[in-house]
Scaffold this active site. Sequence first.
Site, mmCIF file in Angstrom:
data_model
loop_
_atom_site.group_PDB
_atom_site.id
_atom_site.type_symbol
_atom_site.label_atom_id
_atom_site.label_comp_id
_atom_site.label_asym_id
_atom_site.label_seq_id
_atom_site.Cartn_x
_atom_site.Cartn_y
_atom_site.Cartn_z
ATOM 1 C CG HIS A 142 37.773 13.676 12.323
ATOM 2 N ND1 HIS A 142 38.725 14.480 12.928
ATOM 3 C CD2 HIS A 142 36.579 14.155 12.737
ATOM 4 C CE1 HIS A 142 38.124 15.382 13.676
ATOM 5 N NE2 HIS A 142 36.823 15.209 13.572
ATOM 6 C CG ASP A 172 42.014 14.548 11.924
ATOM 7 O OD1 ASP A 172 41.383 14.221 10.894
ATOM 8 O OD2 ASP A 172 41.455 14.817 13.007
ATOM 9 C CB SER A 246 35.566 18.276 13.542
ATOM 10 O OG SER A 246 36.066 17.465 14.547
#
Length: 514
Positions: A142, A172, A246
Amino acid sequence: MSPQSIIRRHRVAALLGAALIISPFVVSFAQSASGIGASNTVATTQTPVAGITAPNGSFAPIVAADKPAVVTVTTVMKAQPETMSEDQPFDGGSPFDDYFRQFFGDQGVPMPKAPPQQSQRAEALGSGFIVGADGTIVTNNHVIDGATSIKVTLDDGTELPVKLVGRDAKNDLAVLKVKAAKPLPTVKWGDSDKLMPGDQILAFGNPFGIGTTVTAGIVSARGRDLNSGPFDDFIQIDAPINHGNSGGPLVDVGGNVVGINTAIFSPNGGSVGVGFAIPSDQAQKVVAKLMKGGDIEYGYLGVQIQPVTQDVASAMGLDHPGGALVAAVTEGSPAAKAGIATGDVITGFAGEAIKDPKDLSRAVADVSPGAKETLDVWRNGKTMQISADVGRNAEDTQTAANDEGGKPSAGEGLRVPSLGLGLTDITPDVREELNLADNQRGALVERVNPDKAASAAGLEPGDVIVAVDRTPVKSARQANQAIAEAGKSGRKSVLLLVDRGDAQIFVAVPFAAG
């Protein structure tokens, strides 16, 4: 209340969004950042633990070794602003709207006119870490999803262009590659399977684009399911991580990567000290495949599955809960061709025990399409083995078609007092009103007593009961008679197969609670 219920009441946010640099979103993210107080600050005194050599328990040796291998991933995405005319004020959707309305609109002063809208580019920040001295980098999918260009900034400030090697949306994860004039510093993979609640960890990343940051905390849980996909098996960490973390590494006290920071638990978009990371054991396998380039193909059976709860086990005559209950079989799927049927309980796949639906989803997905595998299936009180050719994963979820014959009977409402259900037949008017398929058969749930067992089990008006204890029913009277027979059998629960919208599920309703 279960952890899953609590999670659904709040927002589990991917950690990329708040790192947007250009566009009005920066303002709201800055406000979120300024609201982070002492509750998110890591204590300065750490209890000495094995693997930390400094006498005062400092994490400095780990940070010094791992920080050079942590990178910032900058992506450029095309913004799509709403169309607005030159004489139209800021209105509805602009983060600045409240401010302009406060200082201009409420004082009788015309609000500023919006400038002509043009196509913009928005930059976003995420994190990553180097696993190969040749420039191989791991991050979240992402972080780079939808990017028109990607750039990596090393810890020393060096900016490098990037090649996307491979990505996997389901897990992911993404693998990038950069070219550098010299070998790059790396971090080593650790063993996430050895992590236990209470173990200390460090989270690296670039929150809010302020530069590489390190926070400390502990592992608070393993195997968290955030309902984000078939591979949910997150490490829950009690450590301050924020938007922009992230893709950053989660490391143990030996400095090895045991997870990839992926999401935060947040009621307001900011950190409340609870985060989630993809386990390294899961990530390392996926990364190894992605390093070969391209996407990953997953195995596919074509079944809808659900957990075998204690009530379901009781209704089916099982000694104990466990396995994956087949609620529907997709027509023409590998499962259908192999002979797997609705109501089967899959207890094993490819020689591995299946404890719950997640076990089966992961096991099937890990098999290469075209492989032939054996399933252990419990059916009608007996265990059997079924061989199936695993297919290629289908993106669209399909339910099994209901091909029972027969015509609906006259619509007489029937109550099932022991369960708290009001059932009726599917008449042509009902079929049209509820937009049911022409071949839909069963008993329509017209009413549910909120104080009875059916309501507690989750049945809702509009549900269609198509089978009772795995025996098909075509009318309300048949359903009522089958439920009555189940009550006489001495079992504690009755198993109902229910059509609800595009899904088909089993619902076990206990008699005792009625």
